[in-house]
Design a protein around this motif. Structure first.
Motif, PDB file in Angstrom:
ATOM      1  N   ASN A 123       6.629  -0.957   3.744  1.00 13.62           N
ATOM      2  CA  ASN A 123       5.878  -2.171   3.387  1.00 13.62           C
ATOM      3  C   ASN A 123       6.462  -3.397   4.082  1.00 13.62           C
ATOM      4  O   ASN A 123       5.722  -4.266   4.550  1.00 13.62           O
ATOM      5  N   LYS A 168       0.806  -1.229   0.000  1.00  9.69           N
ATOM      6  CA  LYS A 168       0.000   0.000   0.000  1.00  9.69           C
ATOM      7  C   LYS A 168       0.838   1.278   0.000  1.00  9.69           C
ATOM      8  O   LYS A 168       0.339   2.352  -0.353  1.00  9.69           O
ATOM      9  N   HIS A 169       2.105   1.198   0.401  1.00  8.90           N
ATOM     10  CA  HIS A 169       2.925   2.407   0.472  1.00  8.90           C
ATOM     11  C   HIS A 169       3.604   2.751  -0.853  1.00  8.90           C
ATOM     12  O   HIS A 169       4.263   3.781  -0.957  1.00  8.90           O
TER      13      HIS A 169
END
Length: 444
Positions: free
Chosen positions: A415, A398-399
């Motif tokens: 992550n 998600k990062h």
């Protein structure tokens, strides 16, 4: 007409209004001259304040209080200032308080009493406060008796007999060069002209990059104790920070004691030794990146492979000289047994060298961990990209705003940290840098 009343004003400990904050700072800077306080500050130690109708609700006499939103905003602002301004006012020297109290207060006018401790124990005590998120305070004391400010935190980690401050901590240490910093040492800035302006101290936890421009800092700052990657030596006043090593430090490789649980003593290791502890040591070293040193084994007979792997692990912690002699001591054993500290870097670590560490070559079998040296700021290689793709596949990407790619970035680290925390790991085991076990669980 109401006559204004003059009264002595003592700032509330927990009030975040500008007046109380200013008064607490004034009190901190007004320490006795013998402790490094500024002589000019003593005339203003207790201020006379004009109590007028301003800030008071007419007719009711009830002061207007800040709401919860204001409290949160003040705390957030304080935390931001702590980075850039070193906003860490502190108390002066004094005894332990509460349950941890024992003996008279320490004093900078007498020879400091030194308690023997190890690097591993210093970091272990520091991590306890990090895990507990001990709130920052220059007047409150934690359950162990130490004051909840930056100097009280170091006093606790160094296991000092009392609470010291930035003006007295140097008496318990030996000044060293920054290049010689090792975990458990401190970086200290004391401003004698105005002790409450900028004075601060952090515990060095190890380098975070090969260029030694950043390090892991354990520190007590607003709003609570933290472990954070920090520029060398600090966000502000960096040039004024001085490195010190605790005088009562026990060597991580010397000595034959076995105070660390499970450590059999240094007599079990070295030329001619053959026992189960040598095998155990070898297996732990292999798990921490030392596989390349062993052509066969590990086994019970001490060999050059054991010495070289042990020395590589010790040097990975930033240790030098006697502390990286290739013979395990209590500190070496404790880090290996607990799975903490830094892993042995891969042969391709750094910006130069051959193999895939310097380019975009084939990383080899997924299941074989290439070494932590590939996953550091400035590194660009196929291992980083393979790691990123696997993180995305496992649902931990998600990062990433783009990529993943071959260059190591903060998004990769965050992550990896998320994946490590999902395994239930905390503290140094979830630092965002992959080790053998992280790699095995990702690719296994």
């Amino acid at each position: 007409m109401t006559v204004p009343a003059f009264e002595e004003y003592v700032p509330a400990v927990d009030c975040t209004c500008a007046g109380c904050v200013a008064q607490r700072r004034t009190a901190a800077s007004a320490l006795p001259v013998r402790y490094g306080g500024h002589p000019a500050a003593h005339g203003a130690r207790r201020a006379l304040v004009l109590a007028t109708a301003a800030g008071v609700v007419l007719g009711s006499g009830v002061a207007e209080a800040a709401g919860p939103t204001g409290d949160r905003a003040a705390e957030a602002a304080g935390a931001a200032r702590a980075d850039r301004e070193g906003d860490s006012p502190q108390g002066g020297p004094g005894p332990l308080r509460g349950a941890g109290a024992a003996g008279p207060p320490s004093s900078t006018t007498t020879t400091p009493k030194l308690r023997k401790t190890s690097r591993a124990d210093i970091i272990k005590r520091a991590k306890k406060w990090v895990s507990a998120e001990v709130p920052y305070s220059m007047v409150k004391y934690w359950s162990d008796g130490y004051r909840q400010d930056c100097s009280g935190f170091v006093s606790m980690a160094w296991n000092l007999p009392g609470n010291e401050w930035t003006g007295s901590l140097a008496a318990f240490g030996t000044r060293i060069a920054r290049a010689d910093l090792q975990p458990g040492d401190i970086l200290l800035f004391h401003n004698p002209a105005d002790p409450s302006k900028g004075s601060h101290v952090t515990i060095f936890g190890g380098w975070t990059d090969s260029t030694h421009t950043h390090y892991t800092a354990y520190e007590q700052t607003k709003p609570h104790t933290r472990k954070k990657t920090t520029p060398m030596a600090y966000w502000s006043n960096s040039g004024s920070y001085v490195a010190y090593r605790y005088k009562g430090l026990s060597s991580g490789s010397a000595g034959s004691g076995s105070s660390v649980p499970g450590f059999p003593g240094t007599g079990k290791f070295g030329p001619g030794a053959s026992n189960k502890y040598v095998t155990q040591l070898g297996r732990m070293l292999v798990d921490r990146g030392g596989r390349r040193f062993y052509e066969v084994g590990p086994g019970p007979g001490w060999g050059d492979a054991d010495r070289r792997a042990t020395r590589a692990f010790q040097k990975a912690q930033g240790w030098k000289g006697e502390e990286a002699d290739g013979i395990p001591g209590p500190d070496t054993w404790q880090l290996l047994a607990a799975g903490t500290g830094r892993d042995i870097p891969g042969t391709g670590s750094g910006s130069g060298g051959g193999g895939t560490g310097a380019g975009h070559g084939d990383p080899g079998p997924d299941s074989k961990f290439p070494g932590r040296g590939y996953f550091r700021p400035g590194q660009s290689n196929g291992h980083v990209e393979r790691l990123g793709k696997q993180l995305v596949k496992k649902g931990f990407g998600k990062h990433y705003t783009s990529g993943p790619g071959p260059r190591w970035t903060e998004a990769d680290r965050r992550n990896v940290e998320a994946f490590q925390r999902a395994q239930g790991w905390r503290g140094g085991a979830a630092d965002g840098y992959p080790g053998p076990e992280t790699w095995r669980r990702l690719f296994g």
